[in-house]
Write a protein that holds these residues in place. Structure first.
Motif, PDB file in Angstrom:
ATOM      1  N   VAL A 170       4.855  -3.752   3.737  1.00 38.31           N
ATOM      2  CA  VAL A 170       4.962  -5.074   4.386  1.00 38.31           C
ATOM      3  C   VAL A 170       6.090  -4.962   5.308  1.00 38.31           C
ATOM      4  CG1 VAL A 170       5.208  -7.482   4.226  1.00 38.31           C
ATOM      5  CG2 VAL A 170       3.832  -6.306   2.697  1.00 38.31           C
ATOM      6  N   LEU A 171       6.253  -4.951   6.473  1.00 39.60           N
ATOM      7  CA  LEU A 171       7.332  -4.428   7.394  1.00 39.60           C
ATOM      8  C   LEU A 171       7.704  -5.565   8.383  1.00 39.60           C
ATOM      9  CD1 LEU A 171       5.558  -1.178   8.725  1.00 39.60           C
ATOM     10  CD2 LEU A 171       7.003  -1.324   6.850  1.00 39.60           C
ATOM     11  N   ALA A 172       8.916  -5.689   8.666  1.00 39.86           N
ATOM     12  CA  ALA A 172       9.649  -6.851   9.245  1.00 39.86           C
ATOM     13  C   ALA A 172      10.349  -6.478  10.585  1.00 39.86           C
ATOM     14  CB  ALA A 172      10.614  -7.477   8.135  1.00 39.86           C
ATOM     15  N   PRO A 209      -1.396   5.538   1.000  1.00 40.36           N
ATOM     16  CA  PRO A 209      -0.952   4.656   2.370  1.00 40.36           C
ATOM     17  C   PRO A 209      -1.376   5.071   3.555  1.00 40.36           C
ATOM     18  CG  PRO A 209       0.688   5.121   0.529  1.00 40.36           C
ATOM     19  CD  PRO A 209      -0.572   6.162   0.251  1.00 40.36           C
ATOM     20  N   VAL A 210      -1.628   3.976   4.442  1.00 38.95           N
ATOM     21  CA  VAL A 210      -1.668   4.297   5.853  1.00 38.95           C
ATOM     22  C   VAL A 210      -0.731   5.084   6.379  1.00 38.95           C
ATOM     23  CG1 VAL A 210      -1.671   2.848   8.167  1.00 38.95           C
ATOM     24  CG2 VAL A 210      -2.766   2.186   6.281  1.00 38.95           C
ATOM     25  N   SER A 211      -0.934   5.954   7.346  1.00 37.93           N
ATOM     26  CA  SER A 211      -0.064   6.938   7.989  1.00 37.93           C
ATOM     27  C   SER A 211       1.179   6.246   8.553  1.00 37.93           C
ATOM     28  CB  SER A 211      -0.761   7.839   9.046  1.00 37.93           C
ATOM     29  OG  SER A 211       0.163   8.737   9.791  1.00 37.93           O
ATOM     30  N   LEU A 266       2.555  -6.896   9.726  1.00 38.50           N
ATOM     31  CA  LEU A 266       3.001  -7.598   8.565  1.00 38.50           C
ATOM     32  C   LEU A 266       2.627  -7.215   7.260  1.00 38.50           C
ATOM     33  CD1 LEU A 266       1.393 -10.946   9.796  1.00 38.50           C
ATOM     34  CD2 LEU A 266       3.573 -10.303  10.149  1.00 38.50           C
ATOM     35  N   TYR A 267       1.559  -6.255   7.141  1.00 41.57           N
ATOM     36  CA  TYR A 267       1.101  -5.505   6.057  1.00 41.57           C
ATOM     37  C   TYR A 267       0.048  -4.439   6.427  1.00 41.57           C
ATOM     38  CZ  TYR A 267      -1.947  -9.533   4.978  1.00 41.57           C
ATOM     39  OH  TYR A 267      -2.788 -10.552   5.132  1.00 41.57           O
ATOM     40  N   THR A 268      -0.059  -3.504   5.435  1.00 45.98           N
ATOM     41  CA  THR A 268      -0.968  -2.649   5.866  1.00 45.98           C
ATOM     42  C   THR A 268      -2.024  -2.491   4.426  1.00 45.98           C
ATOM     43  OG1 THR A 268       0.357  -0.774   4.778  1.00 45.98           O
ATOM     44  CG2 THR A 268       0.600  -1.049   7.221  1.00 45.98           C
ATOM     45  N   ALA A 280      -3.968  -2.217   9.361  1.00 46.59           N
ATOM     46  CA  ALA A 280      -2.878  -2.928   9.300  1.00 46.59           C
ATOM     47  C   ALA A 280      -3.092  -4.472   9.999  1.00 46.59           C
ATOM     48  CB  ALA A 280      -1.606  -2.579  10.079  1.00 46.59           C
ATOM     49  N   VAL A 281      -2.376  -5.324   9.196  1.00 46.25           N
ATOM     50  CA  VAL A 281      -2.603  -6.727   9.908  1.00 46.25           C
ATOM     51  C   VAL A 281      -1.325  -7.028  10.986  1.00 46.25           C
ATOM     52  CG1 VAL A 281      -2.407  -9.296   9.391  1.00 46.25           C
ATOM     53  CG2 VAL A 281      -3.595  -7.775   7.936  1.00 46.25           C
TER      54      VAL A 281
END
Length: 566
Positions: free
Chosen positions: A21-23, A78-80, A97-99, A106-107
């Protein structure tokens, strides 16, 4: 705690790569910002391998797979990170937002112009828009608490359980608890729309005192704040986790819980299914055993495209595909069948249509079908619901701690999920799919399942005894020989072995066994060496059909039991 906004999604830190989950900082968009599910073509460039799953799955998650013989596969990777970086680098500053490991997706939050640029990336296979609006909600004010009147040394078991007595009794959970299975060591993730008051309700305080609230995640607003939004989740959780003797006891009051907000009650769009997917992957990473989800999807707000009954095939809806994947990695998914039984839709909703999960229908206290409970079959002809539990006039708790009665498969689902936890606790060598098979094969309609109640109402004692034929429980959850009575099993008996369960006064000394018929005539006699344990096998030979008395004596101590020979 004030809910976080879209631009303030926090990273989940359970296990590196378990759920990314990336910001990013908020940026001005050229058009309407929406959320989209971006599917990647492959996982090329990922630094993760199936040979080192500890890099993205917890030890508990790996142990769950190992117990069930489930291999780590490329779907678990996990996604690359390279692909994620490419998406984030597109002009327009999209927010990842997240994968999703399972969907390799990914969203992403962005406007339509930016979405076009993302879709043009070589790594991107396709994209689907998940929502048309997003409405953060104001913090839920702390509910005024109502003091629970817990009885001091209540005289009856009914008083111990309060209003929750019947819903537990119906599925054998009272006997399950008496036998010592209250969910200890089992981990349950509850997916819902909010949990206000959970941290304040007296009957739920043991979760905190005993450190059995393992984690909280908010997949709608971001972050970990869950004591907000809809109280639906509070009520559902209470049916499992409530633990205040003399007031209210749930079906698995000693289990460990993960609370996840995935549902936004302000609107209905596929983004909520993507949230369900993200929560399921998080639960997988955390090593959760059971998912209890009282959620369902059929019709979305315009202009999102709604499902049709033909889509209820377990392979179309995002949430259904996610539930199936959760089942494949060894999680036992329990989902409400839906409340459309007397509506035009009529049938089960997603993800209740998924294969390999337990979809739960609703009955009343007498075991009759609740009119609102959704019917099967699935669009591809599979029996649904799977099992049924009490969902009419179920006892639940409100955010202020008061107990009330409510209706819905939403409540039948967690009530049953708690019994599933206790049964799996009692039979830890079973796989998730074997647990489902045993519960189905011993439920009230196992011989003639239908699309109203499925395989019927399961019962812990019946399911337990099917797995423990040589040491069965009685209807009260007691093992034979636990008290002062002599017990024979099976009773009635046929041509198979006859087990004798000894009370404590008859153990550890030579025994004389005498069997007399209804007229008092001696028909069999056997000398037994001293037995230190609870049970021993009898060799009485073939008896004629009829009623008999088995008398066992050791010195001056004597016990007898009546049995029937078929």
């Amino acid at each position: 705690m004030v809910p976080t906004t879209i631009g303030k999604w926090l990273a989940l830190t359970l296990v590196a790569g378990a759920l990314q989950v990336l910001a990013t900082a908020p940026v001005a968009a050229q058009g309407t910002v929406r959320r989209h599910l971006i599917y990647f073509r492959d996982k090329a460039g990922t630094p993760f391998t199936v040979g080192k799953p500890e890099q993205f799955l917890s030890a508990r998650s790996l142990a769950r797979r190992s117990r069930q013989g489930i291999a780590i596969l490329p779907r678990d990777l996990p996604v690359s990170p390279t692909y994620v970086s490419q998406v984030r680098g597109v002009a327009g500053s999209p927010q990842v937002l997240y994968t999703s490991r399972w969907f390799n997706a990914a969203v992403v939050s962005c406007d339509s112009v930016t979405l076009g640029r993302i879709k043009a990336l070589p790594a991107v296979r396709s994209a689907a828009t998940l929502n048309r609006s997003f409405q953060p909600v104001a913090p839920t004010p702390p509910p005024g608490q109502i003091a629970a009147n817990a009885a001091n040394n209540p005289p009856t078991k009914r008083a111990q359980y309060g209003l929750a007595y019947r819903q537990n009794e119906q599925i054998g959970a009272l006997a399950m608890h008496e036998a010592g299975y209250r969910g200890e060591g089992m981990q349950i993730a509850v997916f819902d729309a909010g949990f206000p008051g959970v941290d304040q309700i007296a009957a739920l305080q043991p979760l905190y005192k005993e450190k059995r609230l393992a984690s909280t995640r908010n997949f709608v607003d971001g972050g970990t704040s869950v004591y907000q939004r809809s109280s639906h989740g509070t009520s559902c959780l209470s049916t499992i986790a409530g633990n205040q003797a003399g007031f209210y006891i749930g079906s698995a009051p000693k289990a460990t819980f993960h609370l996840c907000i995935t549902e936004d009650v302000n609107s209905e769009h596929p983004i909520e299914e993507a949230n369900w997917l993200a929560a399921a992957e998080y639960a997988d990473s955390a090593g959760v055993d059971i998912i209890s989800s009282s959620l369902g999807y059929t019709t979305f707000d315009a202009p999102s495209k709604s499902y049709t009954y033909a889509d209820m095939n377990g392979r179309t809806a995002i949430s259904s595909r996610a539930a199936t994947m959760a089942a494949r990695v060894g999680i036992l998914v329990v989902n409400a069948a839906g409340n459309e039984g007397d509506d035009p839709w009529h049938y089960v909703s997603a993800p209740a249509d998924a294969d390999s999960i337990v979809s739960v229908g609703a009955v009343d206290s007498l075991g009759n079908h609740a009119n609102f409970s959704s019917y099967g079959p699935t669009a591809d002809g599979r029996i649904k619901p799977t099992l049924s539990a009490m969902g009419r006039a179920s006892a639940v708790l409100a955010p202020n701690g008061a107990a009330f009665r409510g209706n819905g498969t939403s409540y039948a689902c967690p009530i049953l999920a708690g019994m599933v936890a206790g049964f799996w606790q009692a039979n830890p060598t079973l796989t998730a799919q074997q647990v489902i098979t045993v519960l189905r094969s011993t439920a009230s309609q196992a011989a003639a399942p239908d699309n109203v109640l499925g395989y019927g109402i399961p019962n812990f004692v019946k399911a337990y005894n099917a797995q423990h034929t040589s040491a069965p429980l009685d209807a009260n959850g007691q093992l034979p020989g636990d008290g002062d009575a002599l017990t024979l099993f099976p009773n009635p008996t046929g041509d198979g072995p006859l087990m004798l369960f000894l009370p404590a006064p008859l153990r550890g000394q030579p025994l004389l066994v005498r069997v007399v018929d209804a007229r008092g005539a001696l028909v069999a006699e056997q000398q037994l060496a001293a037995v230190s344990g609870r049970r021993t096998q009898l060799q009485l030979g073939r008896l004629a059909k009829g009623v008999y008395i088995c008398e066992v004596s050791a010195g001056t101590t004597r016990r007898s039991v009546k049995f029937v020979q078929l």
